[in-house]
Design an enzyme around this catalytic site. Structure first.
Site: not given
Ligand code: NAD
Length: 367
Positions: A87, A186, A188, A190
């Site tokens: 990451k 949420g 968004g 997804v």
């Protein structure tokens, strides 16, 4: 093509020794301050997103990159993508600080690692930013290019849908989404796909988002019931599906939950592993986030296959998230642990014996 240019070696790398991590670098150049963590490459080169966030300190950024890169090792091991965990985080405000110079300097750092770390989008880093980074290094995935895998959200959403089916299979013995109540936090990238899949499967939807327009749209299109963001945790439902941000399973919310299971796409849903045990004690079945939300990883990883990107391959693998989760619930039950502990054990077993190790090098798109 810019890639053919010689690296200019302007960025400065400082390696930081962190126990349990293969490499952790602090990368600087002018206004660039970033960490790149390569947690484990037993199964393949480290793959993981670039998070761009205005961290309050370097320590906070380092802590985040360590946590996220380790999580990627586990996610990749369970998904059997032939990649390791990595990451990167850039300490910057994605709304103000994302200049070409910043992204190109970061790209140069990625390039100097020669494919040991492969970057992808993450919060604060858009698919357009990935395209810009690609101008300086081939070691990025999730390109908007016609041969690229594009936006991973629909795959993540399908994996989350399959995770929801897996909890029904475990709880009720069938994949019966029809007539069940799912509370989605949420709407968004997804969440928008997820509520569409759930609608067609016949679910009753309860939704919340900070963005009122998204909520109104969901009410109109799906006859969803809207609730205020702070009320979503206490909605009586079959499944609570967190698809917004991390840390939503914590001391405060565990007390409020009135769901039978939790299965969502958000990363790092549990504030601590202790909260997985608290869910277990409350008999709330938990689909570990890093298993449920691996569809996006499966999609971007397939961009690097020997024969180029073919969406049917990650589709099939994303579909199998259901079977992976059923296996994990079984291991958890047999060992009296939480599904999260079972998933960690499974990932560690695969790492120990090299199960799912990459056999051919990744092929980077020649765009
Ligand atoms: P997004 O930014 O597109 O959507 C997040 C949505 O959550 C936004 O609509 C936002 O308004 C809403 N939100 C934020 N805080 C909220 C709150 N307190 N209550 C209700 N709504 C809130 O993000 P996304 O790409 O849809 O990803 C959702 C989650 O899934 C994130 O945690 C992300 O890390 C994770 N994830 C995404 C992918 C992917 O393919 N996009 C892959 C793996 C994991």
């Amino acid at each position: 093509m810019l890639l053919k240019e010689k690296p200019t070696f302007r960025v400065h790398f400082k390696e930081i020794a962190v126990s349990g991590y293969e490499h952790v670098y602090f990368v600087t150049h002018k206004n660039l301050k970033a960490f790149i963590a390569i947690h484990n490459t037993t199964l393949g080169p480290a793959l993981g997103g670039i998070r761009i966030y205005p961290y309050p300190s370097e320590e906070a950024a380092l802590e985040d990159v360590l946590r996220l890169s380790k999580g990627m090792t586990y996610k990749a091991a369970i998904a059997e993508v032939g990649f390791g965990g990595g990451k990167s985080v850039i300490i910057a405000n994605p709304k103000k600080d994302k200049t070409d110079e910043l992204l190109f300097s970061f790209a140069e750092a990625v390039n100097l690692l020669k494919g040991r770390y492969i970057a992808a989008e993450d919060s604060g880093c858009t698919i357009e930013d990935i395209g810009r980074i690609r101008q300086k290094t081939p070691y990025v995935v999730g390109l908007a290019h016609k041969q690229g895998s594009g936006d991973p959200s629909r795959f993540t959403a399908w994996g989350t849908f399959r995770a929801i089916q897996s909890v029904f299979k475990k709880l009720y013995g069938c994949n019966c989404v029809e007539g069940k109540t799912i509370a989605v936090q949420g709407i968004g990238s997804v969440g928008t796909y997820l509520i569409d899949y759930l609608f067609w499967a016949g679910a009753h939807l309860v939704v919340s988002d900070l963005d009122r327009e998204k909520v109104e749209e969901a009410v109109r299109r799906y006859k969803a019931k809207a609730v205020d963001p702070d009320k979503i945790f206490s909605v009586p439902c079959d499944v609570f599906s967190p698809c917004a941000m991390g840390g939503v399973i914590n001391d405060r919310t565990v007390e409020q939950f009135r769901c039978k299971a939790i299965a969502g796409s958000a990363n790092n849903q549990l504030l601590t592993e202790e909260h997985a045990r608290q869910l277990q004690a409350k008999k709330i079945l938990y689909a570990p986030d890093f298993v449920a939300n691996a569809g996006g990883l499966l999609n971007v990883a397939s961009e690097l296959g020997q024969n180029g990107y073919d969406p049917s391959i990650p589709r099939e693998k994303t579909h199998q998230i259901y079977d992976s989760l059923l296996g994990i619930y079984k291991i958890a039950e047999e060992n009296g642990t939480s599904p999260v502990q079972a998933a960690h054990k499974l990932a560690e077993y695969r790492l120990q014996y090299g199960i799912g190790k990459r056999t051919a090098p990744p092929v980077f798109l020649n765009v």
